[in-house]
Design a protein around this motif. Structure first.
Motif, PDB file in Angstrom:
ATOM      1  N   GLY A   3       0.823  -1.201   0.000  1.00 55.80           N
ATOM      2  CA  GLY A   3       0.000   0.000   0.000  1.00 55.80           C
ATOM      3  C   GLY A   3       0.858   1.252   0.000  1.00 55.80           C
ATOM      4  O   GLY A   3       2.070   1.193   0.194  1.00 55.80           O
ATOM      5  N   PHE A   4       0.213   2.390  -0.237  1.00 55.16           N
ATOM      6  CA  PHE A   4       0.920   3.668  -0.166  1.00 55.16           C
ATOM      7  C   PHE A   4       0.098   4.651   0.661  1.00 55.16           C
ATOM      8  O   PHE A   4      -1.120   4.520   0.779  1.00 55.16           O
ATOM      9  N   ALA A   5       0.800   5.601   1.256  1.00 54.18           N
ATOM     10  CA  ALA A   5       0.141   6.616   2.080  1.00 54.18           C
ATOM     11  C   ALA A   5      -0.514   7.657   1.181  1.00 54.18           C
ATOM     12  O   ALA A   5       0.121   8.192   0.268  1.00 54.18           O
ATOM     13  N   ALA A  45       5.585  13.112   2.190  1.00 52.33           N
ATOM     14  CA  ALA A  45       4.979  13.042   0.856  1.00 52.33           C
ATOM     15  C   ALA A  45       6.042  13.142  -0.230  1.00 52.33           C
ATOM     16  O   ALA A  45       6.986  13.919  -0.117  1.00 52.33           O
ATOM     17  N   GLU A  46       5.877  12.346  -1.251  1.00 52.56           N
ATOM     18  CA  GLU A  46       6.758  12.386  -2.421  1.00 52.56           C
ATOM     19  C   GLU A  46       6.044  12.967  -3.628  1.00 52.56           C
ATOM     20  O   GLU A  46       6.670  13.245  -4.651  1.00 52.56           O
ATOM     21  N   GLN A  47       4.734  13.122  -3.529  1.00 54.88           N
ATOM     22  CA  GLN A  47       3.914  13.649  -4.621  1.00 54.88           C
ATOM     23  C   GLN A  47       2.906  14.618  -3.997  1.00 54.88           C
ATOM     24  O   GLN A  47       2.309  14.311  -2.973  1.00 54.88           O
ATOM     25  N   LEU A  48       2.740  15.782  -4.615  1.00 55.26           N
ATOM     26  CA  LEU A  48       1.856  16.818  -4.092  1.00 55.26           C
ATOM     27  C   LEU A  48       0.879  17.230  -5.192  1.00 55.26           C
ATOM     28  O   LEU A  48       1.287  17.614  -6.285  1.00 55.26           O
ATOM     29  N   VAL A  49      -0.411  17.125  -4.865  1.00 56.18           N
ATOM     30  CA  VAL A  49      -1.480  17.420  -5.818  1.00 56.18           C
ATOM     31  C   VAL A  49      -2.431  18.401  -5.152  1.00 56.18           C
ATOM     32  O   VAL A  49      -2.636  18.350  -3.936  1.00 56.18           O
ATOM     33  N   PRO A 132       1.538   5.234  -7.172  1.00 57.39           N
ATOM     34  CA  PRO A 132       1.446   4.569  -5.861  1.00 57.39           C
ATOM     35  C   PRO A 132       2.655   4.858  -4.963  1.00 57.39           C
ATOM     36  O   PRO A 132       3.482   3.992  -4.692  1.00 57.39           O
ATOM     37  N   ARG A 133       2.745   6.100  -4.530  1.00 59.50           N
ATOM     38  CA  ARG A 133       3.808   6.513  -3.607  1.00 59.50           C
ATOM     39  C   ARG A 133       3.209   7.528  -2.640  1.00 59.50           C
ATOM     40  O   ARG A 133       2.128   8.065  -2.887  1.00 59.50           O
TER      41      ARG A 133
END
Length: 189
Positions: A3-5, A45-49, A132-133
């Motif tokens: 899973g990913f956060a 977080a590695e990705q910001l949306v 998925p990160r």
């Protein structure tokens, strides 16, 4: 499968709180932006949306600057479009019509607005598009509720029981798949 956060952060307080703000592009307060930045500080977080509306976009930009993350703007994370009610206080909307909407938002969407089913489809597509990160999404209360419906199976009546104040952070562990699923890891006011 791993899973990913997924962290869902509701935008901070807007200049005019308490309105049915779907497509209405109200500005956030500086305090609202600061509250969001504070919530995002230690998430990894590695990705910001963010939603494209400024109450999310500006908070996302401040978070991105603080964490050195590029900001991805995705309009699918917008709030439900309240149609003719958009930008109005709930007391300025016909009480019976508003009650029917809260009871069954799919059968009784706001006049000229978006149905619950349309919001769910839009947010589902946004979730499917995520890598998925560990991800932080700066979004709106309705979109967070739609994500909980999609990922955890809550129906809309159960979702109205969640208090999602401005700046609240909901953390999930998401398992991609068809359909995806999730476990709530935390709710932080």
């Amino acid at each position: 499968m791993t899973g990913f956060a997924l962290h869902l952060l509701r935008h901070g307080a807007p200049d005019h709180p308490g309105l049915l703000m779907g497509r209405t592009d109200g500005a956030p307060t500086p305090e609202g932006i600061a509250a969001c930045v504070g919530q995002a500080a230690d998430l990894g977080a590695e990705q910001l949306v963010a939603s494209d509306l400024q109450r999310c976009r500006l908070a996302g930009a401040a978070i991105g600057a603080r964490l050195s993350l590029p900001l991805i703007i995705d309009a699918r994370w917008r709030e439900l479009d309240f149609g003719d009610w958009d930008g109005k206080a709930s007391e300025d909307v016909d009480r019976a019509a508003l009650g029917r909407f809260w009871h069954d938002p799919d059968t009784n969407p706001p006049p000229g607005g978006e149905s619950w089913r349309a919001l769910v489809a839009r947010v589902s597509a946004a979730i499917d598009a995520l890598a998925p990160r560990p991800t932080l999404v700066v979004t709106h209360g309705g979109a967070i509720r739609a994500a909980l419906h999609i990922l955890c199976g809550f129906d809309h009546r159960q979702l109205w029981s969640f208090d999602l104040p401005y700046g609240v952070l909901l953390s999930l562990c998401v398992w991609p798949g068809e359909p995806p699923s999730a476990q709530i890891a935390g709710l932080y006011p």
